[in-house]
Design a protein around this motif. Structure first.
Motif, PDB file in Angstrom:
ATOM      1  N   GLY A  17       0.795  -1.226   0.000  1.00 54.61           N
ATOM      2  CA  GLY A  17       0.000   0.000   0.000  1.00 54.61           C
ATOM      3  C   GLY A  17       0.830   1.281   0.000  1.00 54.61           C
ATOM      4  N   LYS A  18       2.047   1.248  -0.497  1.00 49.20           N
ATOM      5  CA  LYS A  18       2.927   2.435  -0.514  1.00 49.20           C
ATOM      6  C   LYS A  18       2.335   3.564  -1.346  1.00 49.20           C
ATOM      7  N   THR A  19       1.903   3.226  -2.559  1.00 52.13           N
ATOM      8  CA  THR A  19       1.412   4.270  -3.453  1.00 52.13           C
ATOM      9  C   THR A  19       0.095   4.833  -2.934  1.00 52.13           C
ATOM     10  N   THR A  20      -0.741   3.952  -2.392  1.00 50.68           N
ATOM     11  CA  THR A  20      -2.007   4.404  -1.812  1.00 50.68           C
ATOM     12  C   THR A  20      -1.737   5.304  -0.609  1.00 50.68           C
ATOM     13  N   ASP A  39      -6.141   1.394  -8.043  1.00 51.27           N
ATOM     14  CA  ASP A  39      -7.011   0.504  -8.805  1.00 51.27           C
ATOM     15  C   ASP A  39      -7.647   1.219 -10.008  1.00 51.27           C
ATOM     16  N   THR A  57       3.974  -0.354  -8.911  1.00 56.50           N
ATOM     17  CA  THR A  57       4.956   0.704  -9.116  1.00 56.50           C
ATOM     18  C   THR A  57       6.202   0.099  -9.747  1.00 56.50           C
ATOM     19  N   ASN A 130      -0.470  -1.083   7.658  1.00 55.30           N
ATOM     20  CA  ASN A 130      -1.544  -0.583   6.800  1.00 55.30           C
ATOM     21  C   ASN A 130      -2.693  -1.608   6.696  1.00 55.30           C
ATOM     22  N   ASP A 133      -8.351  -1.819   7.844  1.00 54.67           N
ATOM     23  CA  ASP A 133      -9.775  -1.903   7.499  1.00 54.67           C
ATOM     24  C   ASP A 133     -10.118  -3.240   6.855  1.00 54.67           C
ATOM     25  N   ALA A 232      -4.571   3.277   4.482  1.00 53.55           N
ATOM     26  CA  ALA A 232      -4.350   4.282   3.447  1.00 53.55           C
ATOM     27  C   ALA A 232      -5.623   4.514   2.650  1.00 53.55           C
TER      28      ALA A 232
END
Ligand SMILES: Nc1nc2c(ncn2[C@@H]2O[C@H](COP(=O)(O)OP(=O)(O)OP(=O)(O)O)[C@@H](O)[C@H]2O)c(=O)[nH]1
Ligand SMILES: [Mg+2]
Length: 663
Positions: A17-20, A39, A57, A130, A133, A232
């Motif tokens: 989830g780095k980019t998010t 997405d 990425t 991360n 949820d 994120a």
């Protein structure tokens, strides 16, 4: 208010989830008004068409935002191991990092590799767990995995609630939380005598501000790693993380009035093909129209400078210590180049080298020359890509990390250069290690010696992973200072000649894990002692004589060819264990007994890198698409049987410099 600069890397295993998270940080900090998503292919940092199509990425990217008085240059990196070279260069320019861990998958192989590199470089690092949820996310389980597999110097900065649901949130622990204070005090006391003394005296009486100060101090020294939780996607926990980034990570240091020093960590081509260099400044100031020396014997003029601001590029007349900027006009600059003095060694590598190579074939024979240019351009952007041209066969071969990188290179050549290419079979990149000690000398004015220099060299085997170590052990009075200015400089140059020679050993492979010692040196000048009297020796005499002597020494030492191996974990449905074990046996893998976790089983194995690729291809068929393979480089081992020779071992490298040492 004087702005502090913070160059912050976001690192993680693929898909954590780095980019998010990058997108979310930009949004929460007000740098963008609309939140993009991976997405939908709309994030700021996954801007390449290929990244958007694939949802991963590929290149590191810079975006910036402000946290009160701190200007953050955030560098989003790829997590896929095929693109580790991108992370490699970024590591050198960071003041701090956020290591992202998926709350569902927990600590993954790449997480460990990255943490080890961050620790080795002492980069202050916060951990962000991360995806809280997502169903299946855990907090205590992940904390336990972190302490067991990453580091024990961690403390959770708060607690999660409703974890595993969309409503999950993270609450910062307060000064009143006695459990939190006790955990903090215990961790900090280990490295802070003041806290230790106060803690021993009366644990409950330790003022909270002392703990906070010690936490910030120890985090900034990369001694401890505060852990935050959040999502994120929903934004949970982001405010706490942002507070952590601002308060617990150190701002960039460096004197804008000092000598110019910077590192180029990314190269990009602009819309009309012009070269753009991303530089991190450590000291001094660069102005537009300055002529820069990046250590290759010539200077280039900066024609424009832009810095990152609120996600946009802003034109500036100058860039100073601490900042990151894009420089235009430096047509010959390459990734990894140093501007001025940096004190860091560009040959330091923190990750394993590519272990595979493949011949690239142009679809149309007429495209061969264009392909060569295009590949050289890719190599200039990607520090660990190596291209070899085999003149006899008119072939180009490319070093590779894996299949995904191969597909990306293929697509990039098609999209950006209009070149259709195919790859031949992927083969391992072997290395050679010396078996024994070898020594050779060529004497000045001797008949066998075509050059005006005496060079004596010894080569000794060194431990696995140590790379090539060059040592100068000669009388300093015998060093030709009129050519090299200082003994240090001579040693540096000789080291380069040696490394260049060792790119191709007796079987054509890179020779590594050795110590090369220069034991004898003489030059000749018209007016005699301390050297010999005769025609003046020149630098090319030393450069050209080195390979002659070194190869003789190497022949005496002899070498063994070793192949890259990987340690792999294969997670498969328990029903497929039999089929996978049989496949592993066919691939000649060392296999640990499978461990069962209900419907899933885990098999640990060590096998040659090339075989791991075969396994990867077979796995979907063997496991009904359910199998997952995670592999990490595990060094080299001698090949049994015939010693493989590199095809066309008179090949020419299209990029200078030896392959990195393995870690
Ligand atoms: N539920 C949930 N999904 C997330 C969260 N963060 C990321 N994702 C999803 O996880 C997937 C991967 O996210 P990315 O942000 O691309 O991950 P990455 O670490 O940048 O991946 P690479 O750059 O390819 O290594 C996407 O489908 C995201 O939507 C999160 O906090 N919660
Ligand atoms: Mg990403």
């Amino acid at each position: 208010m004087a702005k502090k600069e913070l160059n912050l890397g976001i690192l993680a295993h693929v898909d954590a989830g780095k980019t998010t998270l990058t997108e979310r940080l930009l949004y929460e900090a007000g740098a963008i008004d609309e939140l993009g998503s991976v997405d939908a292919g709309t994030t700021q940092t996954d801007s390449l068409t290929l990244e958007r199509q694939r949802g991963i990425t590929i290149k590191s990217a810079v975006a910036s935002f402000a946290l009160q008085d701190v200007h953050v240059n955030l560098i989003d990196t790829p997590g896929h191991p095929d693109f580790i070279a991108e992370v490699e260069r970024v590591l050198r320019v960071l003041d701090g990092a956020v290591l992202v861990i998926s709350g569902v998958e927990g600590v993954q192989p790449q997480t460990r590799i990255l943490m080890r590199a961050l620790e080795r470089l002492r980069i202050p690092t916060l951990v962000f767990v991360n995806k809280i949820d997502r169903p299946g996310a855990g907090d205590e389980r992940v904390m336990q995995a972190i302490s067991e597999r990453l580091t024990t110097a961690v403390v959770p900065m708060g607690t999660t609630h409703a974890i595993g649901t969309r409503a999950a949130y993270f609450a910062f622990s307060s000064a009143e939380d006695t459990g939190f204070r006790a955990r903090l005090a215990e961790m900090l006391a280990e490295r802070d005598e003041g806290i230790m003394a106060a803690y021993v005296e009366d644990e409950s009486d330790l003022p909270y501000h002392l703990l906070r100060d010690a936490l910030a101090a120890q985090t900034k020294q990369a001694l401890v790693h505060p852990v935050f939780f959040g999502s994120a996607v929903t934004g949970a926990g982001l405010d706490s993380l942002m507070t952590g980034i601002r308060e617990l990570l150190p701002a960039a240091a460096g004197d804008p009035a000092g000598p110019v020093s910077g590192t180029v960590f990314k190269i990009e081509r602009g819309t009309s093909g012009e070269k753009i260099a991303y530089v991190r400044m450590f000291s001094g100031t660069i102005h537009t129209r300055d002529r820069l020396d990046f250590g290759r014997g010539f200077e280039d003029k900066v024609t424009a400078i832009t810095v990152f601001e609120r996600g946009l590029a802003a034109l500036r007349p100058a860039v100073s210590a601490g900042a990151v900027a894009k420089l235009w006009g430096l047509s010959k600059i390459q990734i990894g180049d140093r501007i001025g003095e940096t004190g860091t060694d560009a040959s330091d590598h923190h990750f394993s080298p590519p272990t595979l190579e493949s011949v690239v074939v142009a679809g149309k024979p007429d495209d061969r020359a264009r392909l060569r240019v295009a590949l050289a351009q890719l190599a200039e952007q990607d520090p660990l890509i190596d291209i070899r041209q085999d003149d006899a066969r008119h072939e180009l071969s490319l070093s590779l990390y894996g299949e995904v990188q191969k597909e990306v290179i293929q697509a990039t050549l098609a999209n950006e250069f209009g070149l259709e290419v195919t790859f031949r079979e992927t083969t391992p990149i072997y290395i050679e290690r010396p078996i024994g000690t070898g020594e050779a000398i060529e004497i000045l004015h001797a008949e066998s010696n075509p050059f005006l220099a005496t060079i004596g060299l010894r080569i000794d085997p060194a431990p696995s992973g140590s790379g090539v170590d060059f040592r100068l052990r000669v009388d300093p009075r015998t060093v030709p200072l009129y050519l090299y200015k200082t003994v240090g400089r001579f040693s540096e140059r000789m080291g380069e000649y040696v490394r260049q020679t060792l790119r191709e050993g007796l079987f054509g492979w890179q020779v590594t894990d050795c110590i090369v010692t220069m034991t004898k040196c003489t030059y000749s000048v018209p007016d005699g002692p301390p050297s010999k009297r005769g025609p003046l020796s020149t630098a090319p005499d030393f450069r050209k004589l080195t390979p002659l002597v070194l190869i003789q020494a190497l022949q005496q030492a002899r070498t063994m060819v070793c192949e890259p191996i990987v340690r792999a974990g294969v997670e498969i449905p328990t029903g497929a264990v039999g089929a996978v074990m049989a496949a592993l046996a066919r691939l000649d893998a060392d296999v640990e007994p499978p461990s069962l976790h209900g419907p899933l089983s885990m098999i640990g194995t060590v096998l040659p890198a090339a075989r791991a690729q075969d396994l990867q291809r077979q796995l979907p068929g063997l496991t009904g698409g359910e199998g997952v393979l995670d592999s990490t480089f595990a060094g080299y081992k001698p090949v049994s049987g015939d010693q493989p020779t590199r095809r066309g071992d008179d090949g020419e490298w299209l990029r200078p410099g030896p392959l990195p040492a393995q870690r």
